[in-house]
Motif scaffolding. Structure first.
Motif, PDB file in Angstrom:
ATOM      1  N   CYS A  60       5.837   3.597   7.359  1.00 41.82           N
ATOM      2  CA  CYS A  60       5.580   5.011   7.093  1.00 41.82           C
ATOM      3  C   CYS A  60       5.832   5.313   5.617  1.00 41.82           C
ATOM      4  O   CYS A  60       6.729   4.745   5.002  1.00 41.82           O
ATOM      5  N   ASP A  61       4.992   6.218   5.091  1.00 41.02           N
ATOM      6  CA  ASP A  61       5.264   6.661   3.722  1.00 41.02           C
ATOM      7  C   ASP A  61       5.062   8.152   3.628  1.00 41.02           C
ATOM      8  O   ASP A  61       4.533   8.774   4.550  1.00 41.02           O
ATOM      9  N   THR A  62       5.513   8.721   2.508  1.00 39.62           N
ATOM     10  CA  THR A  62       5.319  10.160   2.269  1.00 39.62           C
ATOM     11  C   THR A  62       4.317  10.337   1.141  1.00 39.62           C
ATOM     12  O   THR A  62       4.443  11.218   0.299  1.00 39.62           O
ATOM     13  N   LEU A 100      -6.512  -3.980   4.116  1.00 36.80           N
ATOM     14  CA  LEU A 100      -6.395  -3.500   5.496  1.00 36.80           C
ATOM     15  C   LEU A 100      -7.348  -4.236   6.434  1.00 36.80           C
ATOM     16  O   LEU A 100      -7.009  -4.526   7.586  1.00 36.80           O
ATOM     17  N   ALA A 101      -8.555  -4.556   5.893  1.00 33.81           N
ATOM     18  CA  ALA A 101      -9.515  -5.297   6.719  1.00 33.81           C
ATOM     19  C   ALA A 101      -8.903  -6.636   7.117  1.00 33.81           C
ATOM     20  O   ALA A 101      -8.950  -7.040   8.293  1.00 33.81           O
ATOM     21  N   ILE A 102      -8.293  -7.316   6.136  1.00 34.50           N
ATOM     22  CA  ILE A 102      -7.670  -8.612   6.431  1.00 34.50           C
ATOM     23  C   ILE A 102      -6.506  -8.421   7.407  1.00 34.50           C
ATOM     24  O   ILE A 102      -6.368  -9.139   8.402  1.00 34.50           O
ATOM     25  N   GLN A 158      -5.466  -2.211  -9.434  1.00 28.66           N
ATOM     26  CA  GLN A 158      -6.585  -1.921  -8.536  1.00 28.66           C
ATOM     27  C   GLN A 158      -6.634  -2.959  -7.424  1.00 28.66           C
ATOM     28  O   GLN A 158      -6.401  -4.130  -7.654  1.00 28.66           O
ATOM     29  N   GLY A 159      -6.949  -2.517  -6.190  1.00 26.57           N
ATOM     30  CA  GLY A 159      -7.123  -3.476  -5.083  1.00 26.57           C
ATOM     31  C   GLY A 159      -8.586  -3.824  -4.927  1.00 26.57           C
ATOM     32  O   GLY A 159      -9.425  -3.409  -5.727  1.00 26.57           O
ATOM     33  N   THR A 160      -8.881  -4.600  -3.884  1.00 24.13           N
ATOM     34  CA  THR A 160     -10.267  -4.976  -3.597  1.00 24.13           C
ATOM     35  C   THR A 160     -10.842  -4.137  -2.472  1.00 24.13           C
ATOM     36  O   THR A 160     -12.024  -4.161  -2.193  1.00 24.13           O
ATOM     37  N   GLY A 161      -9.956  -3.420  -1.744  1.00 21.27           N
ATOM     38  CA  GLY A 161     -10.427  -2.743  -0.529  1.00 21.27           C
ATOM     39  C   GLY A 161     -10.508  -3.743   0.607  1.00 21.27           C
ATOM     40  O   GLY A 161     -11.183  -3.488   1.600  1.00 21.27           O
ATOM     41  N   ASN A 165       0.836  -1.203   0.000  1.00 16.85           N
ATOM     42  CA  ASN A 165       0.000   0.000   0.000  1.00 16.85           C
ATOM     43  C   ASN A 165       0.866   1.246   0.000  1.00 16.85           C
ATOM     44  O   ASN A 165       0.591   2.205  -0.723  1.00 16.85           O
ATOM     45  N   ALA A 166       1.927   1.252   0.846  1.00 13.40           N
ATOM     46  CA  ALA A 166       2.801   2.412   0.929  1.00 13.40           C
ATOM     47  C   ALA A 166       3.400   2.726  -0.433  1.00 13.40           C
ATOM     48  O   ALA A 166       3.427   3.875  -0.869  1.00 13.40           O
ATOM     49  N   VAL A 167       3.857   1.659  -1.133  1.00 14.11           N
ATOM     50  CA  VAL A 167       4.428   1.865  -2.468  1.00 14.11           C
ATOM     51  C   VAL A 167       3.345   2.412  -3.396  1.00 14.11           C
ATOM     52  O   VAL A 167       3.550   3.363  -4.136  1.00 14.11           O
ATOM     53  N   ARG A 168       2.141   1.771  -3.301  1.00 18.22           N
ATOM     54  CA  ARG A 168       1.086   2.103  -4.246  1.00 18.22           C
ATOM     55  C   ARG A 168       0.617   3.541  -4.075  1.00 18.22           C
ATOM     56  O   ARG A 168       0.332   4.218  -5.039  1.00 18.22           O
ATOM     57  N   TYR A 169       0.500   4.006  -2.792  1.00 14.23           N
ATOM     58  CA  TYR A 169      -0.084   5.328  -2.573  1.00 14.23           C
ATOM     59  C   TYR A 169       0.972   6.416  -2.374  1.00 14.23           C
ATOM     60  O   TYR A 169       0.697   7.467  -1.840  1.00 14.23           O
ATOM     61  N   THR A 170       2.213   6.149  -2.838  1.00 10.51           N
ATOM     62  CA  THR A 170       3.273   7.166  -2.757  1.00 10.51           C
ATOM     63  C   THR A 170       3.808   7.439  -4.165  1.00 10.51           C
ATOM     64  O   THR A 170       4.067   6.500  -4.916  1.00 10.51           O
ATOM     65  N   VAL A 177       1.138   6.629   8.479  1.00 15.25           N
ATOM     66  CA  VAL A 177       1.905   5.708   9.325  1.00 15.25           C
ATOM     67  C   VAL A 177       0.956   4.621   9.810  1.00 15.25           C
ATOM     68  O   VAL A 177      -0.008   4.904  10.511  1.00 15.25           O
ATOM     69  N   PHE A 178       1.200   3.360   9.385  1.00 14.86           N
ATOM     70  CA  PHE A 178       0.418   2.234   9.881  1.00 14.86           C
ATOM     71  C   PHE A 178       1.243   1.553  10.950  1.00 14.86           C
ATOM     72  O   PHE A 178       2.428   1.269  10.756  1.00 14.86           O
ATOM     73  N   SER A 179       0.594   1.328  12.062  1.00 16.68           N
ATOM     74  CA  SER A 179       1.353   0.892  13.223  1.00 16.68           C
ATOM     75  C   SER A 179       0.820  -0.460  13.692  1.00 16.68           C
ATOM     76  O   SER A 179      -0.354  -0.589  14.038  1.00 16.68           O
ATOM     77  N   PHE A 214     -13.796  -3.677   1.707  1.00 15.88           N
ATOM     78  CA  PHE A 214     -14.239  -3.079   0.431  1.00 15.88           C
ATOM     79  C   PHE A 214     -14.277  -1.570   0.448  1.00 15.88           C
ATOM     80  O   PHE A 214     -14.973  -0.952  -0.331  1.00 15.88           O
ATOM     81  N   VAL A 215     -13.520  -0.940   1.388  1.00 17.36           N
ATOM     82  CA  VAL A 215     -13.484   0.527   1.393  1.00 17.36           C
ATOM     83  C   VAL A 215     -12.220   0.982   0.682  1.00 17.36           C
ATOM     84  O   VAL A 215     -11.127   0.539   0.977  1.00 17.36           O
ATOM     85  N   GLN A 216     -12.425   1.858  -0.322  1.00 13.91           N
ATOM     86  CA  GLN A 216     -11.284   2.453  -1.010  1.00 13.91           C
ATOM     87  C   GLN A 216     -11.508   3.949  -1.040  1.00 13.91           C
ATOM     88  O   GLN A 216     -12.565   4.418  -1.452  1.00 13.91           O
ATOM     89  N   VAL A 217     -10.484   4.660  -0.572  1.00 19.57           N
ATOM     90  CA  VAL A 217     -10.686   6.094  -0.418  1.00 19.57           C
ATOM     91  C   VAL A 217     -10.728   6.788  -1.780  1.00 19.57           C
ATOM     92  O   VAL A 217     -11.594   7.577  -2.071  1.00 19.57           O
ATOM     93  N   ASP A 218      -9.780   6.482  -2.614  1.00 19.07           N
ATOM     94  CA  ASP A 218      -9.728   7.177  -3.895  1.00 19.07           C
ATOM     95  C   ASP A 218      -9.285   6.196  -4.976  1.00 19.07           C
ATOM     96  O   ASP A 218      -8.113   5.893  -5.125  1.00 19.07           O
TER      97      ASP A 218
END
Ligand code: ADP
Length: 597
Positions: free
Chosen positions: A527-529, A563-565, A557-560, A500-505, A588-590, A545-549
């Motif tokens: 952490c990502d920027t 993070l739930a899993i 494309q992911g399934t959303g 996700n960090a790679v995908r959304y950076t 930052v996902f902790s 199944f939640v995808q912000v944007d």
């Protein structure tokens, strides 16, 4: 003719006269004294020799009765009628010092030949009268003292028996709550004199330290007797002329002040004073006054006790009323409580029904969920088989098993493979999620070295990051730190987060994975920027199944579900997954896990 028997008779006669307790006075018909015995000498204060042969009336009859006495004797001698002969009568006698006193008198005519002789027997009634009057006084006082429980009224009424029988003046002073004296009563037969005395007391209140005054008696508890109120005494007590005049005007003669005691303390004093009666108080009068004061004190004590008892009775009655009132209130509250209890019971019943319904609904939902998961699981499985075939055959074609291919054809095969890989990822996600949802996922928890997990993650992620021209850093400070986890699932979580960090950076961004440990927890942050997540979506990203944007994610494309899993897996291992993020700055996902010793 003095015979032996006559001599004996004469001696006997002399002896009888000598020892008689009563006064015996003999007179002839002219009233001259023939005999005056020793008792008469003692009582009237004359010697026998002084009075013998002289008119009796001049000595022992009070001046105001003398004429009547002479007239009576003359009348008897003339007519033989006598009103006083042979009777006991009470009359007044007169002593040599002029004192008049009560006597009992019996006159006999001595039966003998020759001129008439009268024998008078007299008895001094002074003491008897005094005792009678004392008795009467005490009886009267007792009646008054017993008549009322209002002791102030009682003390006032006492004046009726005291004045004038025992005193011309009667006053009562009481000690008030502050210890000061308060005059309760002043009595005299003459109201004008009472006014004068009141004025005197108001204008010239007694000096608190005046010796022999009421204050003194109250303070010391000692009675005071002033047999004679002399001019000198008045002058010494008067201080001022005006006061002396007032005092002189009252003509005071003799006085007594006796303390009033109740409940073991002095509560006041009674003052008794003589004036116009000219009576002089003596010790025995003081005894009587003290007796009176003691009886009055007892009455006061009784009244106080009664007041106390009535007060406590009143208090008790009041308390009883209050208690009754409280009882009524309690009853009311009990009734209210009963109603509330009934309402609660009804509400409970309703709740129970609702709970049962909810339980039923939950079971139904669980069943539906299970059916859905079953469906998803079997569908994913069914999809995977043909997908594997697609991928297998496209690879066979790519390696040229059915003859060589043009470059364009290779290109197409690679597209087929990429889509197939993506599809396979989706199917795996769905299958995983369905398993977690159905509670069918098994965790093999063991002691896992964090450092080794992170280096495997690095191996997997590094190529992706490089491909997207992202700098990356692994801050692995957790050598020799262990967690309790299922290793494969832990890797899955980290790969998810790092992907996700790679995908959304965006290109040129930076990805950091840091690990730190506390005494009992191990926290690893990815952490990502990147683009960041809006504040209001932070909680939602963990929902399935939640995808912000959707627009941003690039080609893949992911399934959303990722993070739930991941969070379900983290929680399944006794840990948790949280996020903090700022749009445009990064996320930052902790992941927090239990530390193993
Ligand atoms: P997806 O398969 O869509 O990535 P995830 O469950 O992994 O599903 O993520 C859910 C949503 O959370 C994503 O669609 C994305 O909008 C947001 N998200 C996840 N990770 C990040 C991140 N590192 N930076 C910004 N947004 C993220």
């Amino acid at each position: 003719m003095s015979t032996e028997s006559e001599r004996r008779l004469s001696a006997l006669y002399t002896a009888m006269l000598a020892v008689a307790i009563d006064c015996i006075v003999m007179i002839d018909e002219t009233g001259k004294v023939l005999e005056f015995n020793p008792a008469a000498e003692r009582t009237f204060g004359y010697r026998r020799e002084e009075v013998l042969g002289k008119p009796m009336v001049d000595f022992i009859v009070p001046p105001d009765l003398r004429d009547a006495h002479r007239a009576g004797l003359a009348h008897y001698l003339e007519t033989g009628e006598a009103r006083v002969l042979n009777k006991r009568i009470e009359i007044r006698g007169c002593r040599s010092n002029g004192d008049v006193f009560p006597v009992e008198l019996t006159i006999l005519r001595v039966e003998q030949p020759g001129p008439t002789i009268f024998a008078a027997y007299l008895r001094d009634l002074t003491e008897q009268k005094r005792l009678e009057s004392v008795q009467q006084l005490l009886l009267g006082a007792s009646d008054i003292l017993a008549a009322s429980l209002d002791y102030e009224e009682t003390l006032r009424n006492l004046s009726h028996v005291v004045v004038p029988a025992f005193a011309d003046w009667y006053a009562v002073d009481m000690v008030d709550a502050r210890g000061a004296l308060r005059r309760l009563e002043v009595s005299h037969r003459d109201p004008e004199k009472v006014s004068a005395a009141v004025e005197l007391a108001e204008r010239f209140p007694e000096e608190p330290n005046q010796p022999g005054g009421v204050n003194h008696v109250v303070r010391t508890g000692e009675p005071v007797l002033i047999p004679d109120i002399s001019e000198a005494l008045l002058a010494s007590a008067a201080i001022e002329d005006a006061r002396l005049k007032l005092l002189q005007h009252l003509g005071l003669r003799s006085a007594m002040i006796v303390p009033l005691r109740a409940q073991g303390r002095v509560v006041g004093a009674i003052t008794l004073v003589t004036a116009e009666s000219a009576r002089r108080y003596a010790e025995r009068d003081l005894d009587l006054a003290q007796d009176l004061a003691q009886r009055a004190g007892e009455a006061i004590e009784k009244a106080m006790l009664f007041a106390e008892v009535s007060e406590s009775r009143e208090r008790l009655e009041q308390q009883a009323t209050e208690l009754q009132y409280q009882a009524a209130e309690l009853e009311e509250s009990a009734a209210e409580l009963q109603t509330t209890v009934e309402e609660l019971r009804a509400a409970n019943e309703a709740l129970r029904t609702e709970k049962a319904q909810a339980e039923e609904s939950r079971q139904q939902a669980d069943e539906a969920n299970r059916a859905k998961s079953d469906f998803l699981a079997s569908m994913s499985h069914e999809l995977r088989t043909p997908l594997n075939a697609i991928m297998g055959y496209s690879q066979l074609l790519d390696v040229g098993v059915h003859g060589p291919l043009e470059e364009l054809q290779h290109e197409d095969l690679r597209r087929i493979d990429r889509s197939a890989q993506h599809l396979l990822g989706l199917i795996n996600d769905i299958l995983n999620f369905a398993k977690i949802e159905a509670g069918r996922l098994e965790f093999h928890l063991e002691r896992v070295a964090v450092a080794s997990v992170l280096s495997r993650v690095e191996e997997l992620i590094a190529p992706q990051a490089l491909a997207k021209k992202l700098t990356y850093r692994f801050v692995n400070e957790c050598s020799n730190v262990f967690v309790c986890a299922d290793e494969e699932k832990l890797i899955q979580i980290f790969v998810n987060l790092a992907s996700n960090a790679v995908r959304y950076t965006k290109e040129g961004g930076r990805i950091t994975i840091e690990c730190r440990a506390t005494e009992d927890r191990v926290i690893t942050e990815v952490c990502d920027t990147g683009v960041g997540i809006p504040r209001d979506k932070l909680a939602a990203v963990f929902e399935p199944f939640v995808q912000v944007d959707r627009g941003y994610a690039g080609q893949r494309q992911g399934t959303g579900l990722g993070l739930a899993i991941s969070r379900d897996l983290a929680r399944g291992m006794g840990g948790d997954l949280t996020v903090r993020s700022e749009v445009g700055k990064g996320s930052v996902f902790s992941l927090e896990l239990k530390r193993e010793p």
